[in-house]
Design a protein around this motif. Sequence first.
Motif, PDB file in Angstrom:
ATOM      1  N   TRP A 146      -7.136  -5.812  -2.007  1.00 47.88           N
ATOM      2  CA  TRP A 146      -6.895  -5.752  -3.444  1.00 47.88           C
ATOM      3  C   TRP A 146      -7.619  -4.597  -4.111  1.00 47.88           C
ATOM      4  CZ3 TRP A 146      -2.835  -8.195  -4.825  1.00 47.88           C
ATOM      5  CH2 TRP A 146      -2.462  -9.396  -4.205  1.00 47.88           C
ATOM      6  N   ASP A 147      -8.817  -4.276  -3.651  1.00 48.48           N
ATOM      7  CA  ASP A 147      -9.560  -3.164  -4.267  1.00 48.48           C
ATOM      8  C   ASP A 147      -8.795  -1.852  -4.101  1.00 48.48           C
ATOM      9  OD1 ASP A 147     -11.527  -4.909  -5.010  1.00 48.48           O
ATOM     10  OD2 ASP A 147     -12.904  -4.372  -3.385  1.00 48.48           O
ATOM     11  N   ASP A 148      -8.323  -1.596  -2.898  1.00 43.72           N
ATOM     12  CA  ASP A 148      -7.578  -0.361  -2.648  1.00 43.72           C
ATOM     13  C   ASP A 148      -6.252  -0.365  -3.407  1.00 43.72           C
ATOM     14  OD1 ASP A 148      -9.437   0.807  -0.786  1.00 43.72           O
ATOM     15  OD2 ASP A 148      -8.779  -0.693   0.660  1.00 43.72           O
ATOM     16  N   LEU A 149      -5.596  -1.512  -3.459  1.00 46.93           N
ATOM     17  CA  LEU A 149      -4.356  -1.611  -4.228  1.00 46.93           C
ATOM     18  C   LEU A 149      -4.614  -1.355  -5.711  1.00 46.93           C
ATOM     19  CD1 LEU A 149      -2.689  -4.720  -2.540  1.00 46.93           C
ATOM     20  CD2 LEU A 149      -1.828  -2.372  -2.485  1.00 46.93           C
ATOM     21  N   GLY A 150      -5.744  -1.847  -6.201  1.00 47.01           N
ATOM     22  CA  GLY A 150      -6.093  -1.614  -7.599  1.00 47.01           C
ATOM     23  C   GLY A 150      -6.300  -0.143  -7.902  1.00 47.01           C
ATOM     24  N   VAL A 151      -7.002   0.575  -7.002  1.00 47.53           N
ATOM     25  CA  VAL A 151      -7.210   2.015  -7.191  1.00 47.53           C
ATOM     26  C   VAL A 151      -5.875   2.740  -7.221  1.00 47.53           C
ATOM     27  CG1 VAL A 151      -8.162   4.100  -6.131  1.00 47.53           C
ATOM     28  CG2 VAL A 151      -9.527   2.006  -6.179  1.00 47.53           C
ATOM     29  N   LEU A 152      -4.980   2.407  -6.298  1.00 51.07           N
ATOM     30  CA  LEU A 152      -3.672   3.059  -6.244  1.00 51.07           C
ATOM     31  C   LEU A 152      -2.841   2.737  -7.486  1.00 51.07           C
ATOM     32  CD1 LEU A 152      -2.790   2.473  -2.475  1.00 51.07           C
ATOM     33  CD2 LEU A 152      -3.416   4.638  -3.559  1.00 51.07           C
ATOM     34  N   ALA A 153      -2.932   1.496  -7.954  1.00 50.29           N
ATOM     35  CA  ALA A 153      -2.175   1.105  -9.149  1.00 50.29           C
ATOM     36  C   ALA A 153      -2.633   1.897 -10.367  1.00 50.29           C
ATOM     37  CB  ALA A 153      -2.319  -0.392  -9.397  1.00 50.29           C
ATOM     38  N   VAL A 154      -3.934   2.095 -10.507  1.00 53.70           N
ATOM     39  CA  VAL A 154      -4.461   2.865 -11.637  1.00 53.70           C
ATOM     40  C   VAL A 154      -3.963   4.308 -11.572  1.00 53.70           C
ATOM     41  CG1 VAL A 154      -6.554   3.824 -12.665  1.00 53.70           C
ATOM     42  CG2 VAL A 154      -6.478   1.420 -11.983  1.00 53.70           C
ATOM     43  N   TRP A 155      -4.033   4.915 -10.381  1.00 53.19           N
ATOM     44  CA  TRP A 155      -3.551   6.283 -10.230  1.00 53.19           C
ATOM     45  C   TRP A 155      -2.055   6.370 -10.510  1.00 53.19           C
ATOM     46  CZ3 TRP A 155      -6.086  10.677 -10.136  1.00 53.19           C
ATOM     47  CH2 TRP A 155      -7.422  10.697  -9.722  1.00 53.19           C
ATOM     48  N   ALA A 156      -1.295   5.359 -10.078  1.00 52.30           N
ATOM     49  CA  ALA A 156       0.152   5.357 -10.300  1.00 52.30           C
ATOM     50  C   ALA A 156       0.472   5.305 -11.790  1.00 52.30           C
ATOM     51  CB  ALA A 156       0.802   4.184  -9.575  1.00 52.30           C
ATOM     52  N   VAL A 157      -0.196   4.432 -12.514  1.00 49.63           N
ATOM     53  CA  VAL A 157       0.044   4.302 -13.953  1.00 49.63           C
ATOM     54  C   VAL A 157      -0.350   5.588 -14.678  1.00 49.63           C
ATOM     55  CG1 VAL A 157      -0.655   3.088 -16.034  1.00 49.63           C
ATOM     56  CG2 VAL A 157      -0.134   1.796 -13.962  1.00 49.63           C
ATOM     57  N   LEU A 206       0.829  -1.205   0.000  1.00 50.53           N
ATOM     58  CA  LEU A 206       0.000   0.000   0.000  1.00 50.53           C
ATOM     59  C   LEU A 206       0.866   1.260   0.000  1.00 50.53           C
ATOM     60  CD1 LEU A 206      -2.718  -1.148   2.550  1.00 50.53           C
ATOM     61  CD2 LEU A 206      -3.193  -0.429   0.195  1.00 50.53           C
ATOM     62  N   LEU A 207       1.895   1.273   0.829  1.00 52.25           N
ATOM     63  CA  LEU A 207       2.756   2.452   0.923  1.00 52.25           C
ATOM     64  C   LEU A 207       3.531   2.687  -0.373  1.00 52.25           C
ATOM     65  CD1 LEU A 207       4.141   2.022   4.560  1.00 52.25           C
ATOM     66  CD2 LEU A 207       2.422   3.660   3.779  1.00 52.25           C
ATOM     67  N   VAL A 208       4.021   1.619  -0.981  1.00 54.33           N
ATOM     68  CA  VAL A 208       4.789   1.758  -2.226  1.00 54.33           C
ATOM     69  C   VAL A 208       3.898   2.251  -3.362  1.00 54.33           C
ATOM     70  CG1 VAL A 208       6.046   0.485  -4.011  1.00 54.33           C
ATOM     71  CG2 VAL A 208       6.566   0.097  -1.597  1.00 54.33           C
ATOM     72  N   LEU A 209       2.730   1.625  -3.513  1.00 56.64           N
ATOM     73  CA  LEU A 209       1.819   2.062  -4.579  1.00 56.64           C
ATOM     74  C   LEU A 209       1.275   3.461  -4.306  1.00 56.64           C
ATOM     75  CD1 LEU A 209      -0.272  -1.095  -5.590  1.00 56.64           C
ATOM     76  CD2 LEU A 209       1.328   0.210  -7.004  1.00 56.64           C
ATOM     77  N   GLY A 210       1.022   3.766  -3.045  1.00 54.82           N
ATOM     78  CA  GLY A 210       0.576   5.113  -2.701  1.00 54.82           C
ATOM     79  C   GLY A 210       1.632   6.147  -3.040  1.00 54.82           C
ATOM     80  N   THR A 211       2.886   5.829  -2.752  1.00 54.10           N
ATOM     81  CA  THR A 211       3.984   6.736  -3.094  1.00 54.10           C
ATOM     82  C   THR A 211       4.077   6.940  -4.601  1.00 54.10           C
ATOM     83  OG1 THR A 211       5.254   6.072  -1.138  1.00 54.10           O
ATOM     84  CG2 THR A 211       6.479   7.076  -2.960  1.00 54.10           C
ATOM     85  N   ALA A 212       3.964   5.853  -5.362  1.00 55.74           N
ATOM     86  CA  ALA A 212       4.025   5.955  -6.820  1.00 55.74           C
ATOM     87  C   ALA A 212       2.878   6.812  -7.354  1.00 55.74           C
ATOM     88  CB  ALA A 212       3.990   4.561  -7.440  1.00 55.74           C
ATOM     89  N   ALA A 213       1.685   6.605  -6.811  1.00 56.94           N
ATOM     90  CA  ALA A 213       0.522   7.361  -7.279  1.00 56.94           C
ATOM     91  C   ALA A 213       0.682   8.851  -7.002  1.00 56.94           C
ATOM     92  CB  ALA A 213      -0.749   6.827  -6.619  1.00 56.94           C
ATOM     93  N   PHE A 214       1.025   9.191  -5.772  1.00 55.59           N
ATOM     94  CA  PHE A 214       1.152  10.601  -5.408  1.00 55.59           C
ATOM     95  C   PHE A 214       2.367  11.252  -6.063  1.00 55.59           C
ATOM     96  CE2 PHE A 214      -1.551   9.416  -1.683  1.00 55.59           C
ATOM     97  CZ  PHE A 214      -2.589  10.297  -1.979  1.00 55.59           C
ATOM     98  N   SER A 215       3.438  10.503  -6.227  1.00 52.82           N
ATOM     99  CA  SER A 215       4.625  11.050  -6.873  1.00 52.82           C
ATOM    100  C   SER A 215       4.330  11.402  -8.327  1.00 52.82           C
ATOM    101  CB  SER A 215       5.780  10.043  -6.799  1.00 52.82           C
ATOM    102  OG  SER A 215       6.956  10.585  -7.351  1.00 52.82           O
ATOM    103  N   GLY A 216       3.629  10.526  -9.032  1.00 60.26           N
ATOM    104  CA  GLY A 216       3.265  10.814 -10.415  1.00 60.26           C
ATOM    105  C   GLY A 216       2.397  12.052 -10.526  1.00 60.26           C
ATOM    106  N   LEU A 217       1.412  12.181  -9.629  1.00 57.45           N
ATOM    107  CA  LEU A 217       0.529  13.341  -9.664  1.00 57.45           C
ATOM    108  C   LEU A 217       1.277  14.614  -9.308  1.00 57.45           C
ATOM    109  CD1 LEU A 217      -2.607  11.743  -7.955  1.00 57.45           C
ATOM    110  CD2 LEU A 217      -2.325  12.285 -10.383  1.00 57.45           C
ATOM    111  N   GLY A 218       2.201  14.518  -8.344  1.00 56.12           N
ATOM    112  CA  GLY A 218       2.981  15.691  -7.961  1.00 56.12           C
ATOM    113  C   GLY A 218       3.883  16.166  -9.082  1.00 56.12           C
ATOM    114  N   LEU A 219       4.557  15.227  -9.754  1.00 57.40           N
ATOM    115  CA  LEU A 219       5.432  15.596 -10.869  1.00 57.40           C
ATOM    116  C   LEU A 219       4.624  16.124 -12.054  1.00 57.40           C
ATOM    117  CD1 LEU A 219       7.981  12.641 -10.750  1.00 57.40           C
ATOM    118  CD2 LEU A 219       8.389  15.028 -10.108  1.00 57.40           C
TER     119      LEU A 219
END
Length: 261
Positions: free
Chosen positions: A237-248, A157-170
């Motif tokens: 898995w549902d929350d991980l899926g949401v974070l994965a979509v935002w990260a991509v 969760l933390l890794v995918l959350g970081t990827a999602a927020f990092s992409g949006l921030g950049l």
Amino acid sequence: MTTGTDRGAGRYSPAPGAAPLPRMIAAQTSFETRMLLRNGEQLLLTVIIPSLLLVLFSTVDIIDTGSGASVDFLAPGVLALAVMSTAFTGQAIATGFERRYGVLKRLGASPLPRWALMTAKTLSVLVTEVLQIVLLTVIAFALGWSPEGNPLAVLLLLVLGTAAFSGLGLLMAGTLRAEATLAAANLVFVLLLVGGGVTVPMEKFPDVAQTLLGLLPISALSEGLRDVLQHGAGTPWDDLGVLAVWAVLGLGAAARLFRWE
């Protein structure tokens, strides 16, 4: 006596040229981390605000967090807030002003490839998050926190959350003016603090709002962490899926639209 060159070999010593790529990334990561930790405004976002929220709402009966100790509800949400404050808000503001002042343009012309610079920024975010999580965990334990669940699910969760927020921030830093980034990043921080399930339970919102808010990365991260750490649930898995979509979406859009000047 020889100075500056090795006469026998006919070569300069040390040999001119760029350092190995891993060493350049490590040096830039160290520099980015030091700059982040020395910035008072960034420390306010990344350390002081999450810590104060955790202590205040855990010790003062302001919000109804349901049955059980308040800290058990709040700690996962504040961990999610810490990830957002560093990977999204702090990174967006810092990178936006680096772009405005031409820092990114100069670094882009250095031997360090642009993708390696972004890698260093991401690694700096991860280092800062580790320090945040350690500090907030210590505070939460001092307040009586008793977490449950699978540590691997928390890490995912933390890794995918970081990827999602990092992409949006950049993405924000690379497409908006620095002043607009500053205003928008802080506004988003405040709005998601209130409506992202960090300190206010999602059940307090109307059903329609719950559905929409549940699709936000902060809601997926905070609710996922809460399911695991407070309720001892399995892999969310549902929350991980949401974070994965935002990260991509976020990282893909940032890679395509980021402007260095």
